[in-house]
Structure formats: C-alpha cells, structure tokens
Enzyme design. Structure first.
Site, PDB file in Angstrom:
ATOM      1  CB  THR A  33      -0.857  -0.203   1.081  1.00  0.00           C
ATOM      2  OG1 THR A  33      -1.829  -0.893   0.989  1.00  0.00           O
ATOM      3  CG2 THR A  33      -1.605   1.291   1.422  1.00  0.00           C
ATOM      4  CD  GLN A 106      -3.546  -7.781  -1.855  1.00  0.00           C
ATOM      5  OE1 GLN A 106      -3.402  -6.605  -1.465  1.00  0.00           O
ATOM      6  NE2 GLN A 106      -3.034  -8.944  -0.948  1.00  0.00           N
ATOM      7  CG  HIS A 182      -5.837  -8.408   0.996  1.00  0.00           C
ATOM      8  ND1 HIS A 182      -5.423  -9.393   2.133  1.00  0.00           N
ATOM      9  CD2 HIS A 182      -5.122  -7.319   1.107  1.00  0.00           C
ATOM     10  CE1 HIS A 182      -4.708  -8.610   2.838  1.00  0.00           C
ATOM     11  NE2 HIS A 182      -4.544  -7.130   2.286  1.00  0.00           N
ATOM     12  CG  ASN A 185      -2.040  -8.352   6.146  1.00  0.00           C
ATOM     13  OD1 ASN A 185      -1.702  -9.339   6.789  1.00  0.00           O
ATOM     14  ND2 ASN A 185      -1.632  -7.914   5.150  1.00  0.00           N
ATOM     15  NE  ARG A 234       0.768 -11.175   1.268  1.00  0.00           N
ATOM     16  CZ  ARG A 234       1.113 -10.065   1.612  1.00  0.00           C
ATOM     17  NH1 ARG A 234       0.262  -8.936   1.544  1.00  0.00           N
ATOM     18  NH2 ARG A 234       2.586 -10.225   1.740  1.00  0.00           N
ATOM     19  CG  ASN A 242      -5.791  -4.190  10.280  1.00  0.00           C
ATOM     20  OD1 ASN A 242      -5.658  -2.837  10.638  1.00  0.00           O
ATOM     21  ND2 ASN A 242      -5.485  -4.448   8.969  1.00  0.00           N
TER      22      ASN A 242
END
Ligand code: 8OZ
Length: 381
Positions: A33, A106, A182, A185, A234, A242
C-alpha cells in the site's frame, strides 16, 4: 547462445510457470500500500512508472485495491470498480508489460477497518459481526477512532461476493495477468475466518467450515470469471494486524488449505508469522503447503539466503519481498549480484508523489567479483 547450466535444486533464479505465466525468476513483489492514487482512487502514470521500474520481479502483485467503495479504509488507495480506475490501471499494466513483467491485481475489501468518512452516504463500515476493532483510521481529518461496524445481513453477502467477481472482471479488462484475493491481515475475508471477529450464528459463522464459507464463495466467484490458473489467494495465519485473533489458527488454516486444494489455484501466498514483529507460537507452514498442493509463495522478512534455503528445501516455490522492493527497484539484479540493498525511508511509505516512490536509484556499480554466478559455479562444482 548457450543456456546457463541448470542447477539440480531450484533457487530464486530458477524460472517457474504459474498457470499460463512463465516467470524468469521466483522473486515476487509483495503487495504494498503506497496511497498515491489520484482523485476518484484512480491509478496514474506515476503509479505506472513505479510498477514498471520494478518489472524484473518474476511476479508483481499490485497494492491492495478495493473492489467497491465500501471496501475502502485508507486515503488514496486505488479501486477497481469504476471505468476511470480500469483506464488508470491499463496504463500500469501496459507499462509493466512493455518492461517485460507480469502483474496481478490484489482484490481487497477492508470490512470493519474503515470509517464513515470513506463510506458511501457516511454509513457504518460492514463486518461479519458488530465488533469494534481496537484501532484508529487515518481520515482526511487525521486519526479518528474506528467505529463499531454494522453486521452484514445474510442477504448482503451475495452482493459482496459479486463485487469481488466484478473486480476480477475489471482487472482482466485493465490488462492484469490475473488476480490475488486478499484474504489476509485482518480485512473482510480474514474477519469472516477468525472466531475473534466472527460471532455469527448463521451459515457463515460458528464452525470452521462455516467461517471459511465466505472465502470459498469469493474464490469460486473469482475463478468463474478469470479461471483458477489466474487466481491466487493471500493469507496470514499468524498475523495479529488489525486486531484480528483466532483460538486455533493451525486448525483453521489447515482446513482452508485442504478446502482450496482441489481448486487448482495459481498460487497460495502466505505471510509467515506476524508483520509487526510480535513473537508467535510455533506454526506448521509446511502442513499448509502440503495440504494446498500448488504453487506456494512465502513472505515476511526473508533475505536472499533464507529465501534460497526455503526454495531449495521445498518449503516455498517463490518468495515475496515487500519493503526491499520499495527502495530497490532493481532488487532482482541486486540479489543476483550480491549487491548491497538500499534502506527504505518509512516517512514516504504512504502518500505524497515521486519522492520515496519512483526516485530510488538503480545500482550504479558493483565489486568486480560479486556475481551470483560465482556461487553457482561452486554449486555446479
Ligand atoms: C499498510 C497500510 C494500509 C494497508 C495490508 C493492505 O496490510 C494493507 C495495508 C498495509 O494488507
């Protein structure tokens, strides 16, 4: 011209095929990012230059890109839901391709890691359950507390799955070679997977099978649009980023890997451990790779030596590098030549323009006997 002799065991510089893509090396550029999209979250020519500079990666994975306006949680992250965004991405993929590279997009939905100011109509962000993450959102007004999200209704879910599918369709129209879902995370898919964030009592919550349902529906919908051989995923089994948590990540992700194994995905990209440097308990990533059975991309803090070891030992097929690619556009060449790596400046990771983005220089000189070929000569002995 003679081919260079082939080593018996593969390393970072051994070509590999991923679905229809022929990769000249096993170095992936991890999704990063950088928050430099233009008004309307549209990619620009500057973004194209940045990706083209790094096109020697065997596979480039784009920065996380929201599939819908509701999927955004940060300033200036690109989208793949508007015609302008598709046009902007066409410039990026074209630049990567003329530079000789391959790039996948992504597909991202942040779920509860957002703020009303990013949401259409100032609505609350959505999540599997109405549980507020401990954290702050960086909005146009600076840091603000992340609100308690709205729990998705059962009837909302097919629409979100369809947004991922449309994002995949748009990615192909934008010239990408494939997509990476994605699932990592602490974003929406991960929020469904984990029992710390998913307290649903319907078909999408409770058992591991139920918590995995949303992920599999998204993957199947994306496969239906772009084909399994252009679809990657991923995951980050042990990452606490997070405010995500699970009572038994090994059992959860063993199940995920087995559930994916029959789908012939292009790759599974796994963040090993925690990205914030938090110590984690032992975790059997080999078991994930074994159950999945396809191309396995390992990630998180690898250097050349550890990456080569992982490939040589068969623990990974490729290794994705993140931060080193920020400050070393010619990372592949530097690793090959055993050349020093330039450090990255954290101050320019997110936002801004060319500074700390497209102005990191290429290598200008090397020691006379630094070539990786020397290592290979030894290996061929
Ligand atoms: C850093 C800053 C904002 C978002 C991720 C998409 O961790 C991200 C992200 C990283 O996957």
């Amino acid at each position: 011209m003679q081919d260079r002799p082939t080593k018996t065991t593969p390393d970072l510089f051994t070509p590999i095929a991923i679905g229809p893509l022929a990769l000249p090396n096993r170095i992936a550029m991890a999704p990063l990012t950088r928050s430099r999209a233009a008004e309307g979250n549209v990619p620009t020519a500057l973004n194209a230059l940045y990706y083209a500079q790094r096109a020697s990666a065997g596979l480039s994975i784009s920065e996380a890109t929201q599939v819908a306006p509701e999927g955004q949680g940060y300033i200036s992250t690109p989208g793949i839901h508007s015609a302008e965004q598709v046009k902007g991405w066409q410039c990026v993929t074209g630049a990567v391709h003329v530079a000789g590279g391959r790039i996948v997009l992504q597909l991202w939905h942040v779920g509860r890691i957002s703020h009303q100011s990013f949401q259409p109509g100032g609505q609350l962000p959505v999540a599997p359950s109405a549980i507020r993450p401990n954290g702050q959102a960086f909005t146009a007004n600076g840091f603000e507390p992340i609100p308690t999200p709205r729990a998705l209704e059962l009837a909302d879910i097919p629409g979100i799955v369809a947004q991922y599918a449309q994002g995949a369709r748009n990615a192909i129209e934008a010239g990408f070679d494939g997509v990476e879902v994605h699932g990592a995370n602490g974003y929406l898919i991960d929020q469904f997977l984990r029992d710390g964030t998913n307290k649903r009592t319907d078909a999408y919550g409770g058992s591991i099978e139920n918590r995995t349902r949303f992920l599999l529906e998204v993957v199947d919908a994306v496969i239906a649009v772009v084909g399994a051989d252009r679809t990657g995923l991923r995951i980050s089994p042990q990452n606490g980023q997070n405010d995500i948590s699970d009572s038994d990540p090994q059992r959860l992700f063993n199940h995920v890997a087995s559930a994916l194994s029959g789908k012939d995905l292009a790759f599974l990209h796994v963040i090993e451990g925690d990205t914030g440097g938090v110590a984690v308990p032992p975790f059997d990533y080999k078991e994930i790779k074994r159950r999945f059975g396809g191309v396995f991309i390992a990630n998180n803090g690898f250097d050349k030596e550890r990456a080569n070891e992982a490939i040589e030992e068969g623990r990974a097929d490729l290794v994705a590098f993140g931060k080193p690619f920020i400050s070393n556009p010619d990372l592949v060449t530097r690793l090959y030549l055993n050349a020093p790596l330039a450090p990255a400046n954290r101050e320019t990771f997110y936002g801004g323009a060319d500074q700390g983005y497209t102005d990191y220089p290429l290598l200008r000189g090397v020691e006379p006997h630094s070539c990786y070929c020397d290592d290979l000569d030894r290996a061929w002995g």
